[in-house]
Write an enzyme that holds these catalytic residues in place. Structure first.
Site, PDB file in Angstrom:
ATOM      1  N   PRO A   2       0.308  -1.213   0.138  1.00  0.00           N
ATOM      2  CA  PRO A   2      -0.319  -0.443   0.234  1.00  0.00           C
ATOM      3  C   PRO A   2       0.804   1.651  -0.095  1.00  0.00           C
ATOM      4  CG  PRO A   2      -0.467  -1.811   1.505  1.00  0.00           C
ATOM      5  CD  PRO A   2       0.476  -1.980   1.141  1.00  0.00           C
ATOM      6  N   GLU A   3       0.656   2.169  -1.219  1.00  0.00           N
ATOM      7  CA  GLU A   3       0.978   3.747  -0.671  1.00  0.00           C
ATOM      8  C   GLU A   3       0.027   4.410  -1.167  1.00  0.00           C
ATOM      9  OE1 GLU A   3       4.512   4.641  -1.737  1.00  0.00           O
ATOM     10  OE2 GLU A   3       5.492   2.686  -2.267  1.00  0.00           O
TER      11      GLU A   3
END
Length: 270
Positions: free
Chosen positions: A2-3
């Site tokens: 996850p960014e």
DNA sequence: AAATTCTCCTGAAGGC
DNA sequence: TGCCTTCAGGAGAATT
């Protein structure tokens, strides 16, 4: 992994299902995350109504009148809304239980976290010293120039430091520096203001583009339960070491910077 | 004070 | 086919 875009999309995805709803239970199956989930967390929050769900940096904030849950997805975490009867699987470490649905947290590598902070939520030590949000006007060339002034630290390491600006992970740091034509190893204090301006714009652009894709990324992720997927074909340098630079065709170099994979073009990036 | 290194964890990928 | 090793990485903590 996850960014910022995935975190943004996560908040947008779960918010409509739980804002206004009363949290009925916190079911922790495995609280051994980056920090153990506090034993008394459920007592502080069960029976209270969710006021809002929002993002700060890569933290997911689920806020109540008297405080908020602070979640982080780490490397492999995800939060999704499921029906109450769906059985949890191996890496589903906790559920936030509401009347009509559950927010289910899954995290194979357990680098994520779930903590509680009394109001105001942003007074928590993890949030109090965060830098500006990259997509707001609070992140601009003046802020970055001040941060860089006199620093010998590599520019890439600096923009990945959440005290300077939040949400710039390794992938997007590589991409933004390529777009700005700056060598990741260059000392922060030796980048001209004009080039810092380019870098600011590149960071905003790459993150904004990724947020547009973030929705798609998350949908794919939820549907398949497979890789988060980064639409790698759209990445200009990350994961393309040895392959030709899209500008000059010379092979991209790969080095290590702060234990992180760093890919760049030795010709286009100075 | 600033900069670097270490640390958590486990699935994926590569080597033989 | 299978076992072993290496790698990936967010970001706080520890160390230099």
């Amino acid at each position: 992994m996850p960014e910022l875009p995935e975190v943004e999309t996560t908040c947008a995805g779960i918010g409509p299902h739980i804002v206004g709803q009363v949290l009925r239970a916190v079911d922790v199956r495995d609280g051994r995350l980056r920090w153990p989930i506090p034993e008394n967390l459920a007592h502080q929050v069960v029976g209270h109504r969710v006021r809002c769900v929002r993002r700060r940096g890569k933290y997911v904030l689920i806020e109540f009148a008297h405080g908020g849950l602070i979640g982080h997805l780490g490397m492999t975490g995800s939060m999704r809304v499921v029906t109450t009867q769906e059985p949890p699987s191996y890496h589903d470490h906790f559920d936030l239980s509401f009347d009509q649905c559950l927010v289910r947290y899954r995290d194979p590598r357990r680098f994520g976290s779930l903590l509680w902070q009394d109001s105001p939520v942003e007074s928590h030590a993890l949030l109090a010293h965060l830098g500006p949000e990259p997509l707001t006007d609070d992140f601009n060339v003046d802020v970055l120039e001040t941060a860089c002034k006199g620093r010998k630290q590599a520019i890439k390491t600096l923009i990945m430091d959440s005290k300077r600006v939040v949400g710039v992970g390794n992938i997007y740091a590589n991409e933004a520096l390529y777009m700005a034509g700056i060598n990741p190893h260059r000392q922060a204090g030796r980048v001209s203001r004009a080039r810092l301006q380019k870098l600011v714009m590149a960071i905003k652009e790459v993150l904004a583009d990724a947020i547009e894709q973030g929705g798609t990324t998350l949908r794919n992720f939820v549907d398949s339960e497979g890789n988060p997927g980064y639409f790698k074909q759209q990445l200009r340098v990350y994961g393309r070491a040895g392959k030709p630079c899209l500008t000059c065709s010379k092979p991209l170099k790969e080095t290590r910077l702060g234990q992180r994979s760093t890919v760049y073009c030795g010709a286009c990036q100075r």
